[in-house]
Design an enzyme around this catalytic site. Structure first.
Site, PDB file in Angstrom:
ATOM      1  N   PHE A 123       0.961  -1.201   0.075  1.00 15.24           N
ATOM      2  CA  PHE A 123       0.018   0.047  -0.045  1.00 15.24           C
ATOM      3  C   PHE A 123       0.920   1.313  -0.039  1.00 15.24           C
ATOM      4  O   PHE A 123       1.838   1.192   0.476  1.00 15.24           O
ATOM      5  CB  PHE A 123      -1.043  -0.021   1.146  1.00 15.24           C
ATOM      6  CG  PHE A 123      -2.041   1.106   1.353  1.00 15.24           C
ATOM      7  CD1 PHE A 123      -3.016   0.980   0.357  1.00 15.24           C
ATOM      8  CD2 PHE A 123      -1.829   2.139   1.960  1.00 15.24           C
ATOM      9  CE1 PHE A 123      -4.183   1.924   0.466  1.00 15.24           C
ATOM     10  CE2 PHE A 123      -2.835   3.056   1.955  1.00 15.24           C
ATOM     11  CZ  PHE A 123      -4.004   3.067   0.955  1.00 15.24           C
ATOM     12  N   ASP A 192       0.835  -5.096   8.262  1.00 11.73           N
ATOM     13  CA  ASP A 192      -0.372  -4.126   8.129  1.00 11.73           C
ATOM     14  C   ASP A 192      -1.594  -5.173   8.137  1.00 11.73           C
ATOM     15  O   ASP A 192      -1.766  -5.873   7.118  1.00 11.73           O
ATOM     16  CB  ASP A 192      -0.125  -3.311   6.933  1.00 11.73           C
ATOM     17  CG  ASP A 192      -1.233  -2.247   6.597  1.00 11.73           C
ATOM     18  OD1 ASP A 192      -2.419  -2.418   7.075  1.00 11.73           O
ATOM     19  OD2 ASP A 192      -0.787  -1.117   6.111  1.00 11.73           O
ATOM     20  N   LYS A 218     -12.491   0.215   8.186  1.00  7.84           N
ATOM     21  CA  LYS A 218     -12.884  -0.793   7.122  1.00  7.84           C
ATOM     22  C   LYS A 218     -13.428  -1.923   7.843  1.00  7.84           C
ATOM     23  O   LYS A 218     -14.575  -1.528   8.192  1.00  7.84           O
ATOM     24  CB  LYS A 218     -11.548  -1.320   6.629  1.00  7.84           C
ATOM     25  CG  LYS A 218     -10.747   0.044   5.717  1.00  7.84           C
ATOM     26  CD  LYS A 218      -9.403  -0.386   5.137  1.00  7.84           C
ATOM     27  CE  LYS A 218      -8.678   0.653   4.578  1.00  7.84           C
ATOM     28  NZ  LYS A 218      -7.504   0.426   4.249  1.00  7.84           N
TER      29      LYS A 218
HETATM   30  C1  LIG Z   1      -6.508   1.572   4.098  1.00  7.29           C
HETATM   31  C2  LIG Z   1      -5.222   0.969   4.321  1.00  7.29           C
HETATM   32  C3  LIG Z   1      -4.208   1.811   5.212  1.00  7.29           C
HETATM   33  C4  LIG Z   1      -4.821   3.507   5.641  1.00  7.29           C
HETATM   34  O1  LIG Z   1      -3.965   4.372   6.271  1.00  7.29           O
HETATM   35  P1  LIG Z   1      -4.595   5.646   7.114  1.00  7.29           P
HETATM   36  O2  LIG Z   1      -3.503   6.138   7.527  1.00  7.29           O
HETATM   37  O3  LIG Z   1      -5.755   5.149   7.830  1.00  7.29           O
HETATM   38  O4  LIG Z   1      -5.211   6.499   5.681  1.00  7.29           O
HETATM   39  C5  LIG Z   1      -3.155   1.647   5.457  1.00  7.29           C
HETATM   40  N1  LIG Z   1      -2.337   0.488   5.067  1.00  7.29           N
HETATM   41  C6  LIG Z   1      -3.243  -0.334   4.126  1.00  7.29           C
HETATM   42  C7  LIG Z   1      -2.941  -1.790   3.596  1.00  7.29           C
HETATM   43  C8  LIG Z   1      -4.616   0.011   3.904  1.00  7.29           C
HETATM   44  O5  LIG Z   1      -5.288  -0.782   3.022  1.00  7.29           O
END
Ligand SMILES: *Cc1c(COP(=O)(O)O)cnc(C)c1O
Length: 405
Positions: A123, A192, A218
């Site tokens: 990500f 993550d 989520k």
């Molecule tokens: C949605 C997501 C994030 C989000 O990070 P934020 O700091 O909440 O915006 C981080 N890592 C992954 C893999 C995600 O899908």
């Protein structure tokens, strides 16, 4: 399978009753709970109470009388059960991005290897944050294709950062095996869990994980931008210094000592005053999981995605299944490829089937186990089939890009 077969699966689904605990507009098939979970019904009343009674009437006294002071601990307790950790290993607050950055800053001074290893398709926020953190500690972020991660492990790797369930393809790492391999090579592992917790089985203790981060907006349904979490195994957390030694991470915040002394465990990663309104929503949303057996969540994620893939192959074969075909190698969403993916997603939204688009040509459908019915899967694939076969997606209005995709 026909629609009656899907309905029969709903009849025997042990999680079927949970859907009623959420506000879901009639007629809408919401397959985007992996981006923003739906609103649990009890959240509105809880927030009204927090606003009218606790804030409006109780004012400052509510830190004690309404238990605001312990709210992060209570949320950490609920999260710890879903993550397979101890409450003292979980910090709640800030965003996933911030939590990743502070975790890396805390542990990187303690790892020997000069390389932070990740996967090239991770990500974006993970890539940006890890690259900057590595540089701050005189290390280097190395990005390799998924298939080369394990063979790249070696004595120079100090930390391995991976997203357990890929945000695009839903590919799922064998977390216990990868963690064991990384440890054997001398590296710490940070997972993550953004697309894992609340969707599939997570057991950080059983995996032997060192660190983890993830969001609550989520699959955990905590609300837009809800406070995120950080996990650090107890003995590691006690050995590292928090990069932002805020007063809320102090062992005794209300002692107002002029010198810093970290709280035990993950509490030291608290920074400033926590957002009580947002935390109340997360707490209420997590309460939905209190009586849920995570094994049922895992089983339903597999069954829903299996059915989705099976029906796409039969009824919507113009779309290519880009997620793994074996349920155990997949999370709770499915990615389909199509050259007109953006327009197809917009046309589906117009028909009441909400998924999302991920560049370059992906259509992502999140089948959140708490709220998705097997008949929703059936109906969604029929709508997709119709949009593809009739070419209904081929409209200028469906090609116009919105700011959030
Ligand atoms: C949605 C997501 C994030 C989000 O990070 P934020 O700091 O909440 O915006 C981080 N890592 C992954 C893999 C995600 O899908």
């Amino acid at each position: 399978m026909d629609r009656a077969g899907a309905a029969a699966l709903d009849e025997t689904d042990p999680l079927a009753g949970l859907r009623d605990r959420f506000e879901l507009p009639d007629g809408l098939i919401y397959l985007d709970g992996n981006s923003l979970g739906p609103l649990p019904r009890s959240v509105a009343a809880r927030l009204r109470r927090v606003i009218d009674e606790e804030w409006g009437e109780g004012l400052i006294g509510s830190w004690n009388e309404a238990g605001w002071i312990d709210l992060t601990d209570r949320v950490a307790e609920r999260l710890a059960r879903l993550l397979g950790g101890d409450p003292g290993e979980v910090k709640v607050g800030d965003s996933t991005t911030v939590n990743l950055s502070i975790s890396l800053d805390a542990v990187l001074p303690h790892v020997a290897g000069g390389v932070v290893l990740t996967e090239a398709g991770n990500f974006p926020t993970d890539l940006y944050v890890a690259e900057a953190a590595a540089a701050r500690h005189g290390k280097q972020l190395v990005r390799v294709p998924k298939g080369e991660v394990l063979s790249r492990l070696g004595p120079d790797v100090g930390l391995l950062l991976l997203t357990h369930v890929d945000y695009r393809t839903a590919e799922r790492w064998d977390a216990p095996a990868v963690t064991t391999a990384a440890h054997a090579a001398g590296a710490l592992v940070c997972w993550d869990l953004a697309h894992s917790a609340g969707a599939v089985e997570v057991d950080l203790h059983a995996w032997g994980a060192d660190l983890a981060i993830g969001c609550t907006y989520k699959y955990l349904n905590g609300g837009p931008g809800a406070p995120a979490y950080l996990y650090m195994r107890a003995d590691l957390a006690d050995d590292v210094a928090p990069p932002i030694p805020g007063w809320w991470g102090h062992a005794d915040p209300f002692g107002f000592s002029p010198s810093y002394r970290p709280a035990p465990g993950a509490d030291r990663f608290m920074i400033g005053t926590p957002p009580i309104l947002a935390l109340a929503a997360v707490d209420e949303a997590l309460a939905v999981f209190d009586d849920v057996d995570v094994a049922h969540v895992e089983a339903k994620a597999r069954a829903l995605t299996d059915l989705f893939v099976e029906l796409v192959d039969i009824h919507a074969a113009e779309a290519v299944v880009l997620s793994p075909r074996a349920a155990g190698l997949r999370g709770a969403h499915v990615l389909l490829g199509h050259p007109d993916a953006y327009s197809v997603v917009q046309a589906l939204i117009d028909r009441g089937v909400v998924g999302d688009f991920r560049p370059p040509d992906g259509m992502r459908f999140g089948l959140a186990p708490l709220t998705t019915r097997f008949v929703d899967v059936w109906d969604a694939v029929q709508a997709l089939s119709d949009v593809l076969l009739t070419g209904a997606f081929d409209e200028p209005a469906y090609r116009r890009r919105k700011p959030v995709v």
